[in-house]
Design an enzyme around this catalytic site. Structure first.
Site, PDB file in Angstrom:
ATOM      1  CG  ASP A  27      -1.827   1.044   1.076  1.00 14.37           C
ATOM      2  OD1 ASP A  27      -2.084   1.468   0.131  1.00 14.37           O
ATOM      3  OD2 ASP A  27      -2.508   1.303   2.116  1.00 14.37           O
ATOM      4  CG  ASN A  29       2.367   1.419  -4.991  1.00 17.56           C
ATOM      5  OD1 ASN A  29       3.100   1.128  -4.055  1.00 17.56           O
ATOM      6  ND2 ASN A  29       2.036   0.476  -5.754  1.00 17.56           N
ATOM      7  CD1 TRP A  32       7.468   6.556  -2.111  1.00 17.32           C
ATOM      8  CD2 TRP A  32       6.851   6.901  -4.408  1.00 17.32           C
ATOM      9  NE1 TRP A  32       8.903   6.628  -3.060  1.00 17.32           N
ATOM     10  CE2 TRP A  32       8.449   6.809  -4.247  1.00 17.32           C
ATOM     11  CE3 TRP A  32       6.762   6.888  -5.706  1.00 17.32           C
ATOM     12  CZ2 TRP A  32       9.243   6.894  -5.326  1.00 17.32           C
ATOM     13  CZ3 TRP A  32       7.667   6.940  -6.823  1.00 17.32           C
ATOM     14  CH2 TRP A  32       8.890   7.001  -6.466  1.00 17.32           C
ATOM     15  CG  HIS A  44       0.309   2.070  -9.271  1.00 12.97           C
ATOM     16  ND1 HIS A  44      -0.111   1.588  -7.894  1.00 12.97           N
ATOM     17  CD2 HIS A  44      -0.926   2.411  -9.879  1.00 12.97           C
ATOM     18  CE1 HIS A  44      -1.160   1.900  -7.545  1.00 12.97           C
ATOM     19  NE2 HIS A  44      -1.827   2.772  -8.826  1.00 12.97           N
ATOM     20  CB  THR A  73     -12.810  -7.942  -5.410  1.00 15.78           C
ATOM     21  OG1 THR A  73     -13.040  -7.972  -4.105  1.00 15.78           O
ATOM     22  CG2 THR A  73     -12.702  -9.262  -6.034  1.00 15.78           C
ATOM     23  CG  LEU A 138       9.435 -17.051  -2.432  1.00 14.02           C
ATOM     24  CD1 LEU A 138       8.978 -17.011  -0.907  1.00 14.02           C
ATOM     25  CD2 LEU A 138       9.808 -15.704  -2.940  1.00 14.02           C
TER      26      LEU A 138
HETATM   27  C1  FPP Z   1      -1.665   0.130  -3.215  1.00 16.13           C
HETATM   28  O1  FPP Z   1      -1.262   1.297  -3.155  1.00 16.13           O
HETATM   29  C2  FPP Z   1      -1.365  -0.622  -4.501  1.00 16.13           C
HETATM   30  C3  FPP Z   1      -1.964  -1.154  -5.737  1.00 16.13           C
HETATM   31  C4  FPP Z   1      -3.551  -1.209  -5.772  1.00 16.13           C
HETATM   32  C5  FPP Z   1      -1.159  -1.995  -6.581  1.00 16.13           C
HETATM   33  C6  FPP Z   1       0.003  -2.733  -6.201  1.00 16.13           C
HETATM   34  C7  FPP Z   1       0.465  -3.312  -7.395  1.00 16.13           C
HETATM   35  C8  FPP Z   1       2.023  -3.447  -7.433  1.00 16.13           C
HETATM   36  C9  FPP Z   1       2.936  -3.251  -6.345  1.00 16.13           C
HETATM   37  C10 FPP Z   1       2.713  -3.922  -8.684  1.00 16.13           C
HETATM   38  C11 FPP Z   1       2.865  -5.597  -8.471  1.00 16.13           C
HETATM   39  C12 FPP Z   1       2.928  -5.931  -9.681  1.00 16.13           C
HETATM   40  C13 FPP Z   1       2.689  -7.588  -9.661  1.00 16.13           C
HETATM   41  C14 FPP Z   1       2.795  -8.167 -10.992  1.00 16.13           C
HETATM   42  C15 FPP Z   1       2.325  -8.420  -8.474  1.00 16.13           C
HETATM   43  P1  FPP Z   1      -2.467   2.663  -3.449  1.00 16.13           P
HETATM   44  O2  FPP Z   1      -2.481   2.867  -5.115  1.00 16.13           O
HETATM   45  O3  FPP Z   1      -3.607   2.345  -2.854  1.00 16.13           O
HETATM   46  O4  FPP Z   1      -1.490   3.737  -2.637  1.00 16.13           O
HETATM   47  P2  FPP Z   1      -2.358   4.894  -1.892  1.00 16.13           P
HETATM   48  O5  FPP Z   1      -3.020   4.367  -0.883  1.00 16.13           O
HETATM   49  O6  FPP Z   1      -1.229   5.924  -1.562  1.00 16.13           O
HETATM   50  O7  FPP Z   1      -3.439   5.704  -3.044  1.00 16.13           O
END
Ligand code: FPP
Length: 253
Positions: A27, A29, A32, A44, A73, A138
């Site tokens: 969580d 991204n 950040w 992301h 979902t 893993l």
């Molecule tokens: C949540 O942060 C993150 C996500 C919804 C996407 C996570 C995906 C990745 C890290 C890529 C992984 C790739 C693979 C192939 C597994 P947010 O967007 O909710 O952050 P925020 O709460 O700050 O808005």
């Protein structure tokens, strides 16, 4: 923290009991990226890079299972542009990153409603799962289009059907039987669940499986979550194990 401190921490963690399964809610991204004046999609992308690094660290530590929450979902409710970007990111990751994981003997499994994903991603998932199926280091479980409650509902439906067609009796239903109907069948429950970015909730992730899991929270956003913090989380878990381990064993008989 200096490099030598990191080495010390790693040594300390390695001589104690490792969790066999760690789960992570990736969580933060978006936040950040916002802090840096970047687009959410850039966040992301960075989150993806971070996942690659953490997978390597986890594998090197000899941990058997890592489950990461990549898309829930509920995430379909996000703006179409962001959802499309994430789907592209997953597709690209399955294309470009899996060979290296395969070389490191990592086995990939996808947990979630795979049938609800775009065709091109479903095809990639089939390929990747098949390709890494026999790998022995893993187990990387990627929760994609995953929701804990609907996972339990699907399991309940499947058991109901078995009762209806007579293959099991109502009274045969127990924790083990229900557990075997979940996406995580044959994967042990996580001992440690890590959630970065300051939120302190489970958000419909591994609801059944986290009944006895230790939780570890940090304010760090996922793209900044590094080896040091992972080791700190594990050390903290080991400390809790040590404090309660003896007592639990004595009490259990
Ligand atoms: C949540 O942060 C993150 C996500 C919804 C996407 C996570 C995906 C990745 C890290 C890529 C992984 C790739 C693979 C192939 C597994 P947010 O967007 O909710 O952050 P925020 O709460 O700050 O808005």
């Amino acid at each position: 923290m200096m490099q030598s401190d990191l080495k010390e921490l790693k040594k300390k963690v390695l001589i104690q009991k490792m969790p066999e399964h760690i789960a992570i809610i990736m969580d933060g991204n978006g936040r950040w990226a916002k802090e840096r004046g970047l687009s959410r999609t850039a966040g992301h992308k960075e989150g993806m890079q971070r996942l690659k690094k953490i997978v390597k660290v986890v594998n090197d530590l000899g941990i058997k299972h890592l489950t990461v929450f990549a898309f829930s979902t509920e995430n379909w409710k996000r703006p179409k542009k962001e959802v499309d970007f994430l789907m592209k990111l997953f597709h690209r990751a399955f294309d470009n990153e899996v060979e290296e994981l395969h070389q490191s003997d990592v086995k990939i499994r996808v947990l979630g409603q795979i049938e609800g994903l775009p065709r091109n991603i479903k095809d990639k998932i089939d390929k990747v799962v098949e390709m890494t199926n026999k790998n022995k280091s893993l187990n990387l479980n990627i929760a994609l289009n995953y929701g804990g409650r609907s996972e339990i509902i699907d399991a309940a439906k499947s058991l109901a059907l078995k009762v209806k067609n007579g293959s099991i009796k109502l009274d045969d239903i127990n924790e083990e039987k229900l557990g075997n109907e979940l996406y995580t069948a044959s994967i042990p429950d996580p001992q440690l669940l890590i959630r970065p970015s300051g939120e302190k909730r489970i958000s419909n992730f591994l609801l059944w499986q986290s009944a006895y899991t230790e939780f570890w929270f940090t304010d760090t956003y996922w793209p900044d979550f590094d080896e040091r913090e992972l080791l700190e989380a594990i050390a903290d878990y080991q400390e809790r194990e040590r404090r309660f381990g003896g007592l639990k064993e004595k009490d259990s008989r």
